[in-house]
Design an enzyme around this catalytic site. Structure first.
Site, short mmCIF file in Angstrom:
data_model
loop_
_atom_site.label_atom_id
_atom_site.label_comp_id
_atom_site.label_asym_id
_atom_site.label_seq_id
_atom_site.Cartn_x
_atom_site.Cartn_y
_atom_site.Cartn_z
CD GLU A 21 45.14 36.58 39.01
OE1 GLU A 21 46.21 36.51 38.57
OE2 GLU A 21 44.90 37.51 39.44
CG ASN A 150 46.63 40.86 42.99
OD1 ASN A 150 46.99 39.75 42.21
ND2 ASN A 150 45.52 40.98 43.25
CG ASP A 201 44.19 41.44 39.54
OD1 ASP A 201 45.17 40.62 40.01
OD2 ASP A 201 43.09 41.35 39.58
#
Length: 294
Positions: A21, A150, A201
């Site tokens: 991430e 997100n 996301d």
């Protein structure tokens, strides 16, 4: 539905992160950075030389921003920290919230130098998180009752912010003050993806205002116009792509992290590239991330 463009890129890192991430790129050093959140790792990749390093962390880091050539800002489950780029020494900078069961997740720097950062429960507990605005050491809560924050990114002119709660799967937009990154209105729906495959996301916004969004669970990066129209879909060779970042000398390439979180042995065997980091293999009109302003 927009046709899926086959993957034509390459793997930048074979290191398989459980939860890759928070990628970003430092044009001053030509270096890409990203996290394995649950593995407590900060990954470093010099694009031109291919030199790689993995730095262990004492916390669950998720977002990195350049401050200046010698300092970086890192968001984590323990708050915001300043990292010395030469010694890797970490110093506490600010507390986000007094919720020890939470951690940071997605975030991005606005053109004015302020940070938007989301928090969530460590097990994605319903409505445990929030989205905060950070200007220097001043922390302001913007939105509460978020489950999985997100897609935080900003239009090139700094007048629009985008975000989502992946649990709801609706991409939102909100007008903001370009000088401060604070909202000037209420969020409105940009695109309802609640019945579409995969989860909205991480996202970045390019120089033309297009929103590039990693689609967790759908093996794709999807592209939206500022009016919410979906205009492109690019395949990623992993089921759970997590976040994109513009990289390269002109921000003309797209890096994408991924994850194997939640997969059993059979699922991982069927998804051998899960958790790796990729370059999408197309030319984009990206933007370099602004520095965080202390």
């Amino acid at each position: 539905m927009t046709d899926l463009v086959p993957f034509s890129g390459r793997t930048l890192s074979e290191a398989a992160s459980e939860l890759g991430e928070g990628p970003t790129f430092d044009p001053g050093t030509g270096t890409a950075w990203w996290f394995n959140i649950t593995g407590r790792e900060l990954h470093e990749l010099h694009l031109e030389s291919g030199r790689k390093a993995i730095h262990p962390l004492p916390f669950l880091g998720s977002v990195l921003a350049v401050i200046d050539p010698l300092r970086q800002l890192i968001a984590s489950d323990q708050g915001l920290f300043v990292r010395d780029t030469e010694s890797s020494k970490l110093g506490h900078f600010a507390t986000l919230e007094e919720k020890p069961g939470n951690r940071s997740n997605d975030g991005r720097i606005h053109p004015c130098g302020a940070l938007w950062i989301g928090t969530m429960g460590r097990s994605a507990e319903k409505h445990a998180g929030a989205i905060y605005h950070v200007a220097g050491s001043r922390v302001t809560k913007l939105y509460s009752n978020i489950t999985i924050p997100n897609a935080i990114c900003f239009s090139p002119d700094g007048a629009t912010a985008y975000f989502t709660d992946t649990d709801v799967n609706q991409l939102m937009r909100v007008d903001i003050d370009p000088a401060t990154a604070l909202p000037t209105g209420d969020p409105v729906l940009l695109s309802d993806e609640s019945t579409s495959p995969g989860g909205v996301d991480g996202a970045v916004c390019d120089a033309d205002g297009l929103i590039w969004n990693a689609r967790w669970g759908a093996s794709a990066v999807e592209v939206y116009k500022p009016d919410g129209q979906k205009v492109a879909r690019y395949a990623v060779p992993a089921t759970q792509p997590s976040c994109p970042a513009f990289v390269g000398a002109k921000a003309e390439r797209l890096l994408v992290t991924s994850a194997w979180q939640g997969m059993d042995d059979a699922a991982r065997a069927a998804d051998p590239h899960a958790g790796k980091t990729f370059e999408l293999g197309i030319e984009v009109k990206g933007r370099f991330e602004p520095a965080f302003r202390l």
